[in-house]
Design a protein around this motif. Structure first.
Motif, short mmCIF file in Angstrom:
data_model
loop_
_atom_site.label_atom_id
_atom_site.label_comp_id
_atom_site.label_asym_id
_atom_site.label_seq_id
_atom_site.Cartn_x
_atom_site.Cartn_y
_atom_site.Cartn_z
N MET B 8 -27.42 -16.76 -8.80
CA MET B 8 -27.51 -15.30 -8.88
C MET B 8 -27.73 -14.85 -10.31
O MET B 8 -27.38 -15.57 -11.27
CB MET B 8 -26.19 -14.68 -8.38
CG MET B 8 -25.89 -14.93 -6.92
SD MET B 8 -24.22 -14.38 -6.53
CE MET B 8 -24.48 -13.67 -4.91
N ARG B 13 -24.22 -11.23 -9.15
CA ARG B 13 -22.92 -11.92 -9.08
C ARG B 13 -21.77 -10.90 -9.10
O ARG B 13 -20.84 -10.98 -8.29
CB ARG B 13 -22.85 -12.86 -10.29
CG ARG B 13 -21.76 -13.86 -10.29
CD ARG B 13 -21.96 -14.78 -11.49
NE ARG B 13 -23.10 -15.67 -11.33
CZ ARG B 13 -24.07 -15.84 -12.24
NH1 ARG B 13 -24.03 -15.18 -13.39
NH2 ARG B 13 -25.06 -16.67 -12.01
N VAL B 23 -20.16 -15.59 -4.00
CA VAL B 23 -20.85 -15.65 -5.30
C VAL B 23 -21.21 -17.10 -5.61
O VAL B 23 -20.58 -18.03 -5.08
CB VAL B 23 -19.97 -15.08 -6.43
CG1 VAL B 23 -19.83 -13.59 -6.32
CG2 VAL B 23 -18.59 -15.74 -6.43
N ASP B 24 -22.22 -17.27 -6.48
CA ASP B 24 -22.57 -18.64 -6.87
C ASP B 24 -21.53 -19.22 -7.83
O ASP B 24 -21.30 -20.42 -7.87
CB ASP B 24 -23.98 -18.69 -7.47
CG ASP B 24 -24.11 -17.87 -8.73
OD1 ASP B 24 -23.29 -16.95 -8.96
OD2 ASP B 24 -25.04 -18.14 -9.52
N PRO B 27 -17.88 -14.35 -11.65
CA PRO B 27 -18.48 -13.56 -12.73
C PRO B 27 -17.56 -13.44 -13.93
O PRO B 27 -16.33 -13.42 -13.76
CB PRO B 27 -18.69 -12.18 -12.09
CG PRO B 27 -18.43 -12.32 -10.64
CD PRO B 27 -17.59 -13.54 -10.45
N ASP B 71 -21.40 -11.30 -17.58
CA ASP B 71 -22.28 -10.83 -16.50
C ASP B 71 -22.31 -9.31 -16.43
O ASP B 71 -23.00 -8.75 -15.56
CB ASP B 71 -21.80 -11.40 -15.15
CG ASP B 71 -21.92 -12.91 -15.12
OD1 ASP B 71 -23.04 -13.42 -15.37
OD2 ASP B 71 -20.91 -13.58 -14.90
#
Lengths: 253, 348
Positions: B8, B13, B23-24, B27, B71
């Motif tokens: 992302m 994110r 989420v990957d 954040p 982020d």
């Protein structure tokens, strides 16, 4: 050995029984309040209840009854604030309630202070107090000052947003041995460290004892910044100032 | 087993985490401020001008994404923009100190005194924020989440009425306190909506009913309903920020419907996660004065890992960081988050 039942004021009995958990504090408060006349117990209860009108009225009555100003302050007003301090420390009470109690104590002190000032006498010690540079919060500092003055200290209040130079100048001007610094913000706490460094640079660090406090301040932070002591609340502040003052007196003896 | 989440952008994110979606990786978020003197020098955007000139504000704010790999980007470094617009006496300070409100000189005494000016949003200190958000949206809008900030009525009341008078009033006169909070909420909503229009992805809503000052019961009595109402009135993910010990009110605030709560290091990640029971995401809680300011990257990493292991949904500093905090400590946050997730991905 007095017991809690020897205390006449029902509210004080409740406060001690309900909120004072440490055995040594329980014993100290029971000893104090069981040994003083009911009117002084009532004054303490008015302070704990934050009833400034009643504290004002009862303080005047106590003076009219011939109780000394020192006794009213020590046993009634400060005695009540002692329980307030414990309740605050243990989160049974928060700042609005403490402010109301302080307002009640001030109402009584308004009658006491002129009498004490007229008597003169040596202060317990001199303390410089201020909120650090960039920080405009002063509730905690003001509570400390009120309790320090009640305990007989001569306090010089530098207010808020106090620069390093203002702290140093005040120490030199008033020949004070104790400095108290306060901060409410994590963003301004580092200014405690820069102020202590300024005392080192001015070559007067060893001439003073520096205590720090404020909601976000911790013992660890105080140690990191090079302070001599950390006080969690106004009661601790008075204890620290008393300890420093006694140590200085014993050195001089 | 759930399918792995594709990589992302920072913005994706953060928005996923705020919306409770997968989420990957966790954040790295900054709901308050990571401005430091070093960053001011790096991009030639010093305080106090970076609080009052949009281009400088945006430039300094962008460092959190460009230089620190957060982020999020948060252009509102302080808590004073609205109070300035309401007429509070200000102390703008210099490069090494935060601007602040002279709360010892309150501007109002009763709820009747409160006036939200018709041209409130046109005040230069609010226009500065709105323009900075537009710039950031334009320049970084797809890469990082642009977070705005609108102050809650409890904090505004401290500024406009003074902390001590307002706290005493809250004890002496509950009805008057409620009138004040209701009237000041108008400013919170107006500025919040304006930032949405300017392009903010989410808003931090600081409202300092901190455990250092008032009880959890106070939060429930005075603020829970108001904060719940903000969720309807300001239609964007809201991140509530309250400093200090707050576990005793996390249960209440987790029912407001806000997207996230930005919590302080006085609360452990584990107890905080337990207190909110998944009803609100948590952001935090790297200690500022002892760790980010006074310790080193190893200790920062330790706190990042503690948050990740507890399941905190977004990691970042607990509050606005001291201006003298070293950059290496701030940069360590995103490095540690990435390393922790990389370690998790390695098969046992």
């Amino acid at each position: 050995m007095p017991t809690i039942d020897d205390i006449q004021n029902e509210d004080i009995r409740f406060e001690i029984g309900e909120y004072i958990e440490r055995p040594e504090e329980f014993e100290r408060f029971v000893n104090l309040f069981s040994s003083i006349v009911p009117l002084l117990q009532d004054i303490a209860a008015a302070v704990i209840d934050g009833d400034n009108g009643l504290a004002d009225e009862l303080t005047q009555q106590a003076l009219a009854d011939g109780i000394t100003a020192e006794t009213i302050m020590d046993d009634g007003l400060i005695g009540g604030m002692g329980i307030v301090g414990v309740k605050f420390r243990e989160n049974f009470m928060f700042v609005p309630e403490v402010l109301a109690c302080a307002r009640a104590m001030k109402a009584g002190m308004a009658h006491i202070e002129p009498i004490l000032a007229a008597h003169g006498g040596e202060p317990a010690g001199k303390v410089i107090m201020g909120t650090v540079k960039g920080d405009l919060h002063d509730i905690g500092k003001n509570l400390c000052i009120m309790m320090l003055r009640g305990a007989g200290f001569e306090v010089y209040d530098l207010g808020v947003d106090t620069s390093e130079d203002e702290f140093i100048d005040a120490v030199e001007e008033y020949d004070a041995y104790i400095v108290g610094m306060s901060a409410l913000l994590t963003t301004t706490m580092p200014n405690m460290g820069t102020t202590i460094e300024a005392f080192i640079d001015a070559d007067i660090r060893d001439d003073v004892m520096i205590m720090v406090g404020g909601a976000p301040v911790t013992q660890e932070f105080a140690d990191d910044m090079g302070a001599d002591a950390y006080g969690k609340d106004a009661l601790s502040c008075v204890s620290l100032a008393t300890r420093f003052s006694r140590a200085l007196a014993s050195e001089a003896a | 087993m759930a399918a792995p989440v594709k990589e992302m952008t920072g913005r994706e994110r953060v928005m996923a985490a705020l919306n409770g979606e997968p989420v990957d990786r966790t954040p790295v978020a900054n709901p308050t401020s990571v401005a430091t003197v070093e960053l001011m020098d790096l991009v030639d955007a010093p305080f106090p001008d970076a609080n009052r000139r949009a281009e400088l504000m945006a430039r300094l704010a962008a460092t959190s994404h460009v230089d620190l790999n957060f982020d999020t980007i948060m252009p509102v470094f302080s808590v004073i923009q609205e109070s300035s617009a309401l007429g509070c006496k200000m102390q703008w300070e210099g490069k090494g100190n935060w601007p602040t409100v002279r709360m010892s000189e309150p501007i109002w005494k009763t709820s009747e005194d409160i006036v939200i000016p018709d041209d409130f949003l046109m005040h230069p200190d609010l226009q500065c924020v709105l323009e900075a958000i537009r710039i950031l949206r334009r320049e970084y809008g797809n890469d990082a989440a642009v977070i705005g900030k609108t102050m809650g009525p409890w904090s505004l009341a401290y500024h406009c009425f003074g902390v001590e008078p307002f706290l005493l009033l809250s004890l002496d006169d509950e009805s008057e306190t409620r009138r004040i909070l209701d009237k000041l909420s108008e400013a919170t909503i107006l500025f919040g909506r304006a930032q949405i229009d300017a392009g903010a992805d989410a808003l931090t809503l600081p409202d300092h009913a901190t455990g250092d000052l008032v009880s959890g019961e106070y939060y429930a009595r005075y603020l829970q309903e108001i904060h719940t109402n903000f969720v309807d009135e300001i239609p964007i993910p809201l991140i509530l920020h309250i400093c200090g010990r707050t576990v005793d009110r996390m249960g209440y605030l987790s029912h407001t419907g806000m997207a996230a709560f930005h919590f302080d290091s006085k609360n452990t990640p584990e107890e905080s996660m337990a207190a909110v029971e998944g009803r609100i995401a948590l952001v935090g809680n790297i200690n500022n004065p002892s760790t980010l300011y006074a310790k080193g990257p190893a200790e920062v990493r330790e706190e990042v890992y503690a948050n990740l292991e507890a399941g905190v949904q977004m990691v970042g500093p607990e509050c606005a960081i001291p201006l003298q905090a070293p950059l290496e400590n701030l940069m360590e946050i995103s490095r540690a988050v990435k390393d922790w997730h990389a370690d998790q991905a390695v098969p046992a």
